[in-house]
Design a protein around this motif. Structure first.
Motif, PDB file in Angstrom:
ATOM      1  N   ALA A  25      16.222  37.117  31.685  1.00  0.00           N
ATOM      2  CA  ALA A  25      17.043  37.440  32.060  1.00  0.00           C
ATOM      3  C   ALA A  25      18.124  36.620  30.772  1.00  0.00           C
ATOM      4  CB  ALA A  25      17.554  36.305  33.001  1.00  0.00           C
ATOM      5  N   VAL A  26      19.944  37.662  31.519  1.00  0.00           N
ATOM      6  CA  VAL A  26      20.416  36.749  29.773  1.00  0.00           C
ATOM      7  C   VAL A  26      20.208  35.551  29.720  1.00  0.00           C
ATOM      8  CG1 VAL A  26      23.130  37.062  29.399  1.00  0.00           C
ATOM      9  CG2 VAL A  26      21.558  39.233  30.145  1.00  0.00           C
ATOM     10  N   SER A  27      20.316  34.832  31.054  1.00  0.00           N
ATOM     11  CA  SER A  27      20.445  33.191  31.087  1.00  0.00           C
ATOM     12  C   SER A  27      18.979  32.453  30.028  1.00  0.00           C
ATOM     13  CB  SER A  27      20.706  32.737  32.096  1.00  0.00           C
ATOM     14  OG  SER A  27      19.951  33.311  32.824  1.00  0.00           O
ATOM     15  N   GLY A  28      17.608  33.486  30.240  1.00  0.00           N
ATOM     16  CA  GLY A  28      16.491  32.836  30.098  1.00  0.00           C
ATOM     17  C   GLY A  28      15.834  32.803  31.072  1.00  0.00           C
ATOM     18  N   LYS A  29      16.381  32.432  32.878  1.00  0.00           N
ATOM     19  CA  LYS A  29      16.203  30.798  33.204  1.00  0.00           C
ATOM     20  C   LYS A  29      15.337  31.648  34.053  1.00  0.00           C
ATOM     21  CE  LYS A  29      20.687  29.946  35.130  1.00  0.00           C
ATOM     22  NZ  LYS A  29      20.858  29.531  36.092  1.00  0.00           N
ATOM     23  N   THR A  30      14.552  31.616  35.260  1.00  0.00           N
ATOM     24  CA  THR A  30      12.996  30.816  35.406  1.00  0.00           C
ATOM     25  C   THR A  30      12.823  30.591  37.316  1.00  0.00           C
ATOM     26  OG1 THR A  30      11.841  29.983  34.899  1.00  0.00           O
ATOM     27  CG2 THR A  30      12.358  32.526  33.906  1.00  0.00           C
ATOM     28  N   PHE A  31      12.798  31.456  38.221  1.00  0.00           N
ATOM     29  CA  PHE A  31      12.367  30.292  39.467  1.00  0.00           C
ATOM     30  C   PHE A  31      10.897  30.347  39.839  1.00  0.00           C
ATOM     31  CE2 PHE A  31      13.825  34.605  40.906  1.00  0.00           C
ATOM     32  CZ  PHE A  31      12.737  34.387  41.627  1.00  0.00           C
ATOM     33  N   GLU A  32      10.647  29.379  40.479  1.00  0.00           N
ATOM     34  CA  GLU A  32       9.551  29.953  40.988  1.00  0.00           C
ATOM     35  C   GLU A  32       8.875  30.621  42.345  1.00  0.00           C
ATOM     36  OE1 GLU A  32       8.295  24.918  39.520  1.00  0.00           O
ATOM     37  OE2 GLU A  32       8.976  25.628  41.662  1.00  0.00           O
ATOM     38  N   THR A  33       7.938  30.939  42.027  1.00  0.00           N
ATOM     39  CA  THR A  33       7.402  32.071  43.995  1.00  0.00           C
ATOM     40  C   THR A  33       6.626  30.949  43.907  1.00  0.00           C
ATOM     41  OG1 THR A  33       7.150  34.181  44.763  1.00  0.00           O
ATOM     42  CG2 THR A  33       6.184  33.482  42.197  1.00  0.00           C
ATOM     43  N   ILE A  34       6.061  30.428  44.749  1.00  0.00           N
ATOM     44  CA  ILE A  34       5.643  30.255  45.953  1.00  0.00           C
ATOM     45  C   ILE A  34       4.493  30.249  47.090  1.00  0.00           C
ATOM     46  CG2 ILE A  34       4.985  27.462  46.542  1.00  0.00           C
ATOM     47  CD1 ILE A  34       6.508  27.393  44.341  1.00  0.00           C
ATOM     48  N   ASP A  35       2.901  30.031  46.892  1.00  0.00           N
ATOM     49  CA  ASP A  35       2.363  30.606  47.820  1.00  0.00           C
ATOM     50  C   ASP A  35       2.382  30.090  49.182  1.00  0.00           C
ATOM     51  OD1 ASP A  35      -0.714  31.618  48.406  1.00  0.00           O
ATOM     52  OD2 ASP A  35      -1.697  31.837  46.774  1.00  0.00           O
ATOM     53  N   PRO A  36       2.705  30.696  49.888  1.00  0.00           N
ATOM     54  CA  PRO A  36       2.542  29.341  51.059  1.00  0.00           C
ATOM     55  C   PRO A  36       1.673  29.064  51.791  1.00  0.00           C
ATOM     56  CG  PRO A  36       2.708  31.888  51.322  1.00  0.00           C
ATOM     57  CD  PRO A  36       2.804  31.586  50.133  1.00  0.00           C
ATOM     58  N   ARG A 333      -5.490  35.584  61.875  1.00  0.00           N
ATOM     59  CA  ARG A 333      -4.541  36.478  63.192  1.00  0.00           C
ATOM     60  C   ARG A 333      -3.297  35.896  62.472  1.00  0.00           C
ATOM     61  NH1 ARG A 333      -5.914  37.447  68.649  1.00  0.00           N
ATOM     62  NH2 ARG A 333      -5.080  39.929  67.799  1.00  0.00           N
ATOM     63  N   VAL A 334      -3.446  34.571  62.476  1.00  0.00           N
ATOM     64  CA  VAL A 334      -1.472  34.246  61.784  1.00  0.00           C
ATOM     65  C   VAL A 334      -1.569  33.342  60.478  1.00  0.00           C
ATOM     66  CG1 VAL A 334       0.352  33.026  62.637  1.00  0.00           C
ATOM     67  CG2 VAL A 334      -1.279  33.494  64.338  1.00  0.00           C
ATOM     68  N   GLY A 335      -1.145  34.513  59.582  1.00  0.00           N
ATOM     69  CA  GLY A 335      -1.031  34.031  58.348  1.00  0.00           C
ATOM     70  C   GLY A 335       0.360  32.391  58.096  1.00  0.00           C
ATOM     71  N   PRO A 336       0.648  32.140  57.242  1.00  0.00           N
ATOM     72  CA  PRO A 336       1.577  30.840  56.845  1.00  0.00           C
ATOM     73  C   PRO A 336       3.112  31.510  57.256  1.00  0.00           C
ATOM     74  CG  PRO A 336       0.728  31.261  55.121  1.00  0.00           C
ATOM     75  CD  PRO A 336      -0.411  32.276  55.832  1.00  0.00           C
ATOM     76  N   GLN A 337       4.122  30.667  57.338  1.00  0.00           N
ATOM     77  CA  GLN A 337       6.128  31.147  57.209  1.00  0.00           C
ATOM     78  C   GLN A 337       5.501  31.143  56.057  1.00  0.00           C
ATOM     79  OE1 GLN A 337       4.809  30.673  60.679  1.00  0.00           O
ATOM     80  NE2 GLN A 337       6.470  31.644  60.519  1.00  0.00           N
ATOM     81  N   VAL A 338       6.569  32.562  55.334  1.00  0.00           N
ATOM     82  CA  VAL A 338       7.021  32.255  54.263  1.00  0.00           C
ATOM     83  C   VAL A 338       7.542  31.651  53.440  1.00  0.00           C
ATOM     84  CG1 VAL A 338       9.240  32.278  54.094  1.00  0.00           C
ATOM     85  CG2 VAL A 338       7.627  33.414  52.869  1.00  0.00           C
ATOM     86  N   ASP A 339       8.116  29.976  53.773  1.00  0.00           N
ATOM     87  CA  ASP A 339       8.411  29.260  52.807  1.00  0.00           C
ATOM     88  C   ASP A 339       8.818  27.131  53.812  1.00  0.00           C
ATOM     89  OD1 ASP A 339      11.042  29.490  53.479  1.00  0.00           O
ATOM     90  OD2 ASP A 339      11.244  29.816  51.696  1.00  0.00           O
ATOM     91  N   ARG A 366       2.472  21.955  63.255  1.00  0.00           N
ATOM     92  CA  ARG A 366       2.022  22.563  62.446  1.00  0.00           C
ATOM     93  C   ARG A 366       0.131  22.135  62.427  1.00  0.00           C
ATOM     94  NH1 ARG A 366       2.962  19.643  56.984  1.00  0.00           N
ATOM     95  NH2 ARG A 366       0.969  21.255  55.223  1.00  0.00           N
ATOM     96  N   PHE A 367      -0.021  23.353  61.579  1.00  0.00           N
ATOM     97  CA  PHE A 367      -1.539  23.787  62.213  1.00  0.00           C
ATOM     98  C   PHE A 367      -1.774  23.202  60.569  1.00  0.00           C
ATOM     99  CE2 PHE A 367      -4.834  26.269  61.420  1.00  0.00           C
ATOM    100  CZ  PHE A 367      -5.961  26.360  62.087  1.00  0.00           C
ATOM    101  N   GLY A 368      -2.852  22.808  60.606  1.00  0.00           N
ATOM    102  CA  GLY A 368      -3.253  21.911  59.431  1.00  0.00           C
ATOM    103  C   GLY A 368      -2.722  20.804  58.602  1.00  0.00           C
ATOM    104  N   ASP A 369      -2.864  20.665  57.308  1.00  0.00           N
ATOM    105  CA  ASP A 369      -2.614  19.534  56.642  1.00  0.00           C
ATOM    106  C   ASP A 369      -1.939  20.367  55.113  1.00  0.00           C
ATOM    107  OD1 ASP A 369      -4.893  19.628  55.279  1.00  0.00           O
ATOM    108  OD2 ASP A 369      -4.918  17.580  55.350  1.00  0.00           O
ATOM    109  N   LYS A 370      -1.926  21.617  54.924  1.00  0.00           N
ATOM    110  CA  LYS A 370      -1.829  22.200  53.252  1.00  0.00           C
ATOM    111  C   LYS A 370      -1.244  23.593  53.648  1.00  0.00           C
ATOM    112  CE  LYS A 370      -3.269  22.991  48.672  1.00  0.00           C
ATOM    113  NZ  LYS A 370      -4.122  22.354  47.812  1.00  0.00           N
ATOM    114  N   GLY A 371       0.389  23.936  53.346  1.00  0.00           N
ATOM    115  CA  GLY A 371       0.322  25.293  53.366  1.00  0.00           C
ATOM    116  C   GLY A 371       1.607  25.107  55.344  1.00  0.00           C
ATOM    117  N   TYR A 372       1.910  26.430  55.102  1.00  0.00           N
ATOM    118  CA  TYR A 372       3.746  26.791  56.061  1.00  0.00           C
ATOM    119  C   TYR A 372       2.677  26.765  57.356  1.00  0.00           C
ATOM    120  CZ  TYR A 372       5.687  25.126  51.320  1.00  0.00           C
ATOM    121  OH  TYR A 372       6.150  24.838  50.320  1.00  0.00           O
ATOM    122  N   PHE A 373       1.658  26.895  57.667  1.00  0.00           N
ATOM    123  CA  PHE A 373       0.841  27.038  58.795  1.00  0.00           C
ATOM    124  C   PHE A 373       1.918  26.051  59.898  1.00  0.00           C
ATOM    125  CE2 PHE A 373      -1.878  27.852  55.867  1.00  0.00           C
ATOM    126  CZ  PHE A 373      -2.588  29.087  55.758  1.00  0.00           C
TER     127      PHE A 373
END
Length: 494
Positions: A25-36, A333-339, A366-373
């Motif tokens: 990017a012109v600004s050199g900035k980045t952002f994080e993409t997260i594993d849900p 049968r059901v994955g995590p919500q996106v974020d 919520r399902f479980g204690d980790k991730g967006y399930f």
């Protein structure tokens, strides 16, 4: 690294793709993409802004005004698109794994359905590229005319996160076939597969500047594309709220045409002549497929009163088989919500449903204690004035209600500001035909759901937007008609 015997690919492409090159990017900035699945960072992705959009539009403008792509024969464009499709086929597992990681979609479904289907989108429109014809017109006076269908120019394609590969090619494939040049803004939640497709496009032989990908945020990249004076067309899939902003930006700049596929709150009407077990299975699919993150989810389920109690009982029982889990686990049968934002939004709607008096049958937390399930959730005895019935939740939440008569079912189905999709479940074909002609929605599924096909137009009524994706209809969004008129006899002006 591998999980459940599936190879997790190295993330190779995280920069903007402009004029055939991956660049910062012109600004050199980045952002994080997260594993849900685990809330961990997958990669740092270049964060584009207005300056980067300007560079991408400049490249696309040059490629359109002076480049080869719009001037190739349709046959030549089609051959390159076919090669692009072949490259996708050769990389199905990697592309499926990237979308599973980035968006939480089930890997097995991506590998068997989404990724092979997008390759076939390219082949479908590649076959149409050399069949874009005008007409010969016999005019009423001493003239004759013909029409040309020409590519509309530089197009901005702004795509959502729920089906990132599918939405990329639903828009990119017809735009390429038409001869347009393109700037894609993928959703900030799921940017990775779009960058892979840009790489494959270059390998296939698509000229530099024809397909550009600018990752970043809607308020910056999306806004810059929508308001840019050198962008000739915008196609957007996403929320109704953002669709309004895009229309306003387009109107206030160069009055570019806009096509919008927006929110939905689809009714699923289940009549009393059905097999209840089969109807329950269809309703669960209509709500919990893709963890409910789909604009056509049949989340307003109306069941005729004679079978309502039996339906409620079986729905509560069968919903327990929709087990959340890691999208790489073949048993999930059901994955995590996106974020996290979407995760929190869905849980807040569930709390509204409880407070407003709907009966929570299953799920609700919520399902479980980790991730967006989130557990697949069903409310019974919901009412039309409840938020869970009125507003698009975009998560695995079903609202069950009853009706008495056909007229009541139609009235309830249409009692929404949306009109994207609807479902009808009955053994009576005459009833199905009558109801399908009365429900105001862009696609009606009878005794099926999510029955999409590349030859079947898809789009909305009312606040679900306008314009159609899929089918040959969608080519028209990327073409404009020019009329050419000549006199039949010698012109006195010559």
């Amino acid at each position: 690294m591998s999980e459940n015997n599936i190879s997790i690919p190295e993330i190779k492409f995280t920069k903007l793709f402009i004029n055939g090159e991956f660049v910062d990017a012109v600004s050199g900035k980045t952002f994080e993409t997260i594993d849900p699945r685990n809330e961990e960072v997958i990669a740092q992705v270049a964060e584009g802004d207005k300056e980067d959009v300007d560079l991408a539009v400049q490249a696309a403008r040059e490629a359109f005004d002076h480049g080869k792509w719009p001037r190739m024969t349709g046959f030549e464009r089609g051959r390159i698109m076919m090669k692009f499709a072949d490259l996708i086929d050769q990389n199905i597992e990697e592309l499926a794994a990237i979308d599973a990681m980035d968006g939480g979609k089930l890997f097995s479904w991506l590998k068997s359905n989404d990724i092979p289907t997008v390759a076939n989108f390219l082949r479908y429109y590649a076959g149409a590229a050399d069949k874009i014809h005008g007409e010969m017109l016999k005019m009423s006076k001493q003239y004759q005319a013909y029409t040309l269908q020409e590519p509309i120019g530089v197009v901005g394609l702004i795509i959502p996160w729920n089906v990132p590969s599918t939405m990329f090619f639903i828009k990119v494939a017809p735009a390429l076939a038409a001869g347009c040049t393109i700037i894609v803004k993928p959703a900030e939640q799921t940017p990775l597969s779009a960058l892979c497709y840009a790489h494959l496009a270059k390998l296939a032989g698509i000229p530099d500047g024809v397909l550009n990908v600018v990752t970043g945020f809607g308020r910056t990249v999306g806004a810059a594309i929508s308001s840019h004076m050198d962008v000739d067309k915008v196609s957007f899939t996403g929320s109704t709220e953002v669709g309004r902003l895009i229309m306003k930006a387009a109107a206030e700049s160069n009055l570019k045409p806009v096509s919008l596929e927006l929110g939905g709150k689809a009714p699923l009407l289940i009549f009393n002549d059905v097999d209840v077990d089969n109807a329950v299975d269809l309703a669960l699919l209509a709500n919990f497929y893709n963890k409910g993150e789909i604009c056509v989810a049949g989340s307003r389920v109306y069941v005729q009163e004679e079978i309502y109690d039996k339906f409620v009982e079986k729905a509560a029982e069968k919903a327990k088989t929709w087990v959340p889990g890691d999208p790489f686990d073949p048993n999930a049968r059901v994955g995590p919500q996106v974020d996290k934002r979407q995760f929190d939004k869905i849980l807040s709607y569930i709390e509204h449903g409880k407070k407003e008096g709907a009966t929570l049958l299953v799920g609700g937390k919520r399902f479980g204690d980790k991730g967006y399930f989130i557990e697949p959730t069903i409310f019974a005895d919901a009412k039309e004035d409840m938020l869970i019935v009125k507003e698009e939740i975009f998560g695995p939440v079903m609202s069950l209600m009853k009706f008495k008569t056909v007229e009541e079912a139609i009235e309830k189905a249409n009692k929404t500001c949306y009109g994207l999709a609807a479902g009808i479940v009955t053994k009576d074909l005459n009833l199905a035909n009558r109801v399908s002609r009365s429900v105001r929605a862009g696609i009606i599924w009878i005794n099926c759901y999510f029955a999409f096909d590349m030859d079947c137009p898809f789009g909305g009524y009312k606040m679900s937007g306008f314009g159609r994706d899929l089918g040959l209809h969608s080519l028209k969004k990327y073409l404009q008609v020019k009329s050419v008129v000549t006199p039949l006899h010698d012109s006195p002006w010559l």
